[in-house]
Design a protein around this motif. Sequence first.
Motif, PDB file in Angstrom:
ATOM      1  N   ALA A   1      10.083  25.273   2.006  1.00 38.29           N
ATOM      2  CA  ALA A   1       8.807  25.149   1.291  1.00 38.29           C
ATOM      3  C   ALA A   1       8.775  23.832   0.523  1.00 38.29           C
ATOM      4  N   GLY A   2       7.656  23.174   0.587  1.00 33.16           N
ATOM      5  CA  GLY A   2       7.527  21.887  -0.088  1.00 33.16           C
ATOM      6  C   GLY A   2       7.867  20.708   0.797  1.00 33.16           C
ATOM      7  N   GLY A   3       8.685  20.956   1.819  1.00 34.47           N
ATOM      8  CA  GLY A   3       9.026  19.901   2.767  1.00 34.47           C
ATOM      9  C   GLY A   3       9.765  18.742   2.140  1.00 34.47           C
ATOM     10  N   VAL A   4       9.550  17.569   2.707  1.00 37.04           N
ATOM     11  CA  VAL A   4      10.217  16.356   2.254  1.00 37.04           C
ATOM     12  C   VAL A   4       9.255  15.560   1.379  1.00 37.04           C
ATOM     13  N   GLN A   5       9.726  15.142   0.225  1.00 35.28           N
ATOM     14  CA  GLN A   5       8.961  14.283  -0.679  1.00 35.28           C
ATOM     15  C   GLN A   5       9.664  12.938  -0.740  1.00 35.28           C
ATOM     16  N   GLU A   6       8.912  11.858  -0.484  1.00 36.19           N
ATOM     17  CA  GLU A   6       9.481  10.523  -0.581  1.00 36.19           C
ATOM     18  C   GLU A   6       9.119   9.901  -1.925  1.00 36.19           C
ATOM     19  N   PHE A   7      10.017   9.018  -2.386  1.00 38.01           N
ATOM     20  CA  PHE A   7       9.841   8.278  -3.629  1.00 38.01           C
ATOM     21  C   PHE A   7      10.157   6.817  -3.391  1.00 38.01           C
ATOM     22  N   VAL A   8       9.505   5.939  -4.132  1.00 38.11           N
ATOM     23  CA  VAL A   8       9.931   4.549  -4.221  1.00 38.11           C
ATOM     24  C   VAL A   8      10.868   4.494  -5.411  1.00 38.11           C
ATOM     25  N   VAL A   9      12.022   3.884  -5.215  1.00 37.95           N
ATOM     26  CA  VAL A   9      13.005   3.800  -6.293  1.00 37.95           C
ATOM     27  C   VAL A   9      13.244   2.342  -6.650  1.00 37.95           C
ATOM     28  N   LYS A  10      13.087   2.032  -7.935  1.00 37.66           N
ATOM     29  CA  LYS A  10      13.441   0.711  -8.461  1.00 37.66           C
ATOM     30  C   LYS A  10      14.918   0.764  -8.815  1.00 37.66           C
ATOM     31  N   ALA A  11      15.701  -0.154  -8.236  1.00 43.35           N
ATOM     32  CA  ALA A  11      17.144  -0.183  -8.457  1.00 43.35           C
ATOM     33  C   ALA A  11      17.502  -1.264  -9.478  1.00 43.35           C
ATOM     34  N   PHE A  12      18.229  -0.854 -10.517  1.00 46.63           N
ATOM     35  CA  PHE A  12      18.673  -1.754 -11.581  1.00 46.63           C
ATOM     36  C   PHE A  12      20.198  -1.822 -11.558  1.00 46.63           C
ATOM     37  N   LEU A  13      20.718  -3.017 -11.575  1.00 45.36           N
ATOM     38  CA  LEU A  13      22.162  -3.220 -11.563  1.00 45.36           C
ATOM     39  C   LEU A  13      22.712  -2.995 -12.967  1.00 45.36           C
ATOM     40  N   MET A  14      23.793  -2.207 -13.058  1.00 51.87           N
ATOM     41  CA  MET A  14      24.394  -1.908 -14.357  1.00 51.87           C
ATOM     42  C   MET A  14      25.903  -2.017 -14.269  1.00 51.87           C
ATOM     43  N   GLU A  15      26.475  -2.939 -15.035  1.00 48.06           N
ATOM     44  CA  GLU A  15      27.930  -3.050 -15.103  1.00 48.06           C
ATOM     45  C   GLU A  15      28.426  -2.062 -16.145  1.00 48.06           C
TER      46      GLU A  15
ATOM     47  N   LEU B   1      13.970  -2.510  -4.227  1.00 50.17           N
ATOM     48  CA  LEU B   1      13.189  -1.281  -4.097  1.00 50.17           C
ATOM     49  C   LEU B   1      13.656  -0.571  -2.838  1.00 50.17           C
ATOM     50  N   TYR B   2      13.752   0.744  -2.897  1.00 54.87           N
ATOM     51  CA  TYR B   2      14.102   1.481  -1.691  1.00 54.87           C
ATOM     52  C   TYR B   2      13.357   2.811  -1.660  1.00 54.87           C
ATOM     53  N   ILE B   3      13.323   3.401  -0.476  1.00 62.53           N
ATOM     54  CA  ILE B   3      12.671   4.703  -0.280  1.00 62.53           C
ATOM     55  C   ILE B   3      13.751   5.783  -0.287  1.00 62.53           C
ATOM     56  N   HIS B   4      13.484   6.825  -1.031  1.00 60.71           N
ATOM     57  CA  HIS B   4      14.410   7.950  -1.157  1.00 60.71           C
ATOM     58  C   HIS B   4      13.626   9.228  -0.851  1.00 60.71           C
ATOM     59  N   SER B   5      14.331  10.231  -0.360  1.00 61.16           N
ATOM     60  CA  SER B   5      13.646  11.506  -0.078  1.00 61.16           C
ATOM     61  C   SER B   5      14.357  12.654  -0.779  1.00 61.16           C
ATOM     62  N   LYS B   6      13.575  13.674  -1.076  1.00 65.44           N
ATOM     63  CA  LYS B   6      14.108  14.933  -1.599  1.00 65.44           C
ATOM     64  C   LYS B   6      13.541  16.044  -0.748  1.00 65.44           C
ATOM     65  N   GLY B   7      14.349  17.070  -0.557  1.00 68.44           N
ATOM     66  CA  GLY B   7      13.893  18.232   0.198  1.00 68.44           C
ATOM     67  C   GLY B   7      14.172  18.100   1.677  1.00 68.44           C
ATOM     68  N   VAL B   8      13.861  19.150   2.418  1.00 66.46           N
ATOM     69  CA  VAL B   8      14.033  19.189   3.868  1.00 66.46           C
ATOM     70  C   VAL B   8      12.772  19.779   4.489  1.00 66.46           C
ATOM     71  N   PHE B   9      12.461  19.328   5.672  1.00 67.91           N
ATOM     72  CA  PHE B   9      11.186  19.696   6.282  1.00 67.91           C
ATOM     73  C   PHE B   9      11.052  21.187   6.575  1.00 67.91           C
ATOM     74  N   TRP B  10      12.173  21.895   6.742  1.00 71.84           N
ATOM     75  CA  TRP B  10      12.081  23.306   7.111  1.00 71.84           C
ATOM     76  C   TRP B  10      11.973  24.240   5.899  1.00 71.84           C
TER      77      TRP B  10
ATOM     78  N   ARG C   1       0.828  -1.202   0.000  1.00 73.69           N
ATOM     79  CA  ARG C   1       0.000   0.000   0.000  1.00 73.69           C
ATOM     80  C   ARG C   1       0.866   1.257   0.000  1.00 73.69           C
ATOM     81  N   VAL C   2       1.945   1.247   0.789  1.00 79.92           N
ATOM     82  CA  VAL C   2       2.839   2.402   0.839  1.00 79.92           C
ATOM     83  C   VAL C   2       3.489   2.604  -0.516  1.00 79.92           C
ATOM     84  N   ALA C   3       3.984   1.523  -1.127  1.00 76.96           N
ATOM     85  CA  ALA C   3       4.675   1.621  -2.407  1.00 76.96           C
ATOM     86  C   ALA C   3       3.772   2.226  -3.473  1.00 76.96           C
ATOM     87  N   LYS C   4       2.496   1.901  -3.456  1.00 72.43           N
ATOM     88  CA  LYS C   4       1.582   2.403  -4.475  1.00 72.43           C
ATOM     89  C   LYS C   4       1.226   3.868  -4.260  1.00 72.43           C
ATOM     90  N   SER C   5       1.412   4.375  -3.059  1.00 73.25           N
ATOM     91  CA  SER C   5       1.020   5.748  -2.783  1.00 73.25           C
ATOM     92  C   SER C   5       2.152   6.746  -3.018  1.00 73.25           C
TER      93      SER C   5
END
Length: 180
Positions: free
Chosen positions: A88-102, A77-86, A5-9
């Motif tokens: 404007a816009g605050g913190v935005q979280e993303f689900v990130v799909k990680a692909f291995l690349m040589e 899959l991992y959770i990543h954030s952008k921004g800082v709470f203090w 549910r979290v991943a889909k939101s």
Amino acid sequence: MGSGRVAKSLPLQVAAICYRRRGTAIEFLLVNTNGGSKWTFPKGSTDPRLSHSQAAEREAAEEAGAIGTIEPRHFHLYIHSKGVFWQAGGVQEFVVKAFLMEVHQMRRPDEGNRKPTWFSPEEAKRRLAKGREVKYTHELEAVIDRALERIQYHSELWGSYPGARVVRVVKDAIAEAVWP
């Protein structure tokens, strides 16, 4: 990562977990964030015209100048954030799909401010942790750990390069034909 549910939101991004072999050692390629204060994996938005792995491969080329072989399926899959709470816009979280690349070759990245740099797994973890909350640091450490496990698995399965898998399959087929 927790519940589906979290991943889909959360919005989705894709990342290329770029690595290279140096003898028996593995190194990971990190880039500076847009603000330049943190290190991260090359990552960005998906594109409806590209598969997720192709979008991650594009990010590796644009942000790091990395050219190589990317796996078609994500390994983590991992959770990543952008921004800082203090701010404007605050913190935005993303689900990130990680692909291995040589990575097989490097060129000048399209985004000049990214400063792509190779790090040992331990140093990559230290750089990724700097300036991040602990929960996001743990997410990124898990990416490195899972990538190392997968690289090790591939090395045991295929040998030191993907072409070794083809050679092994052909040898096995010949052995079966000769010694039924």
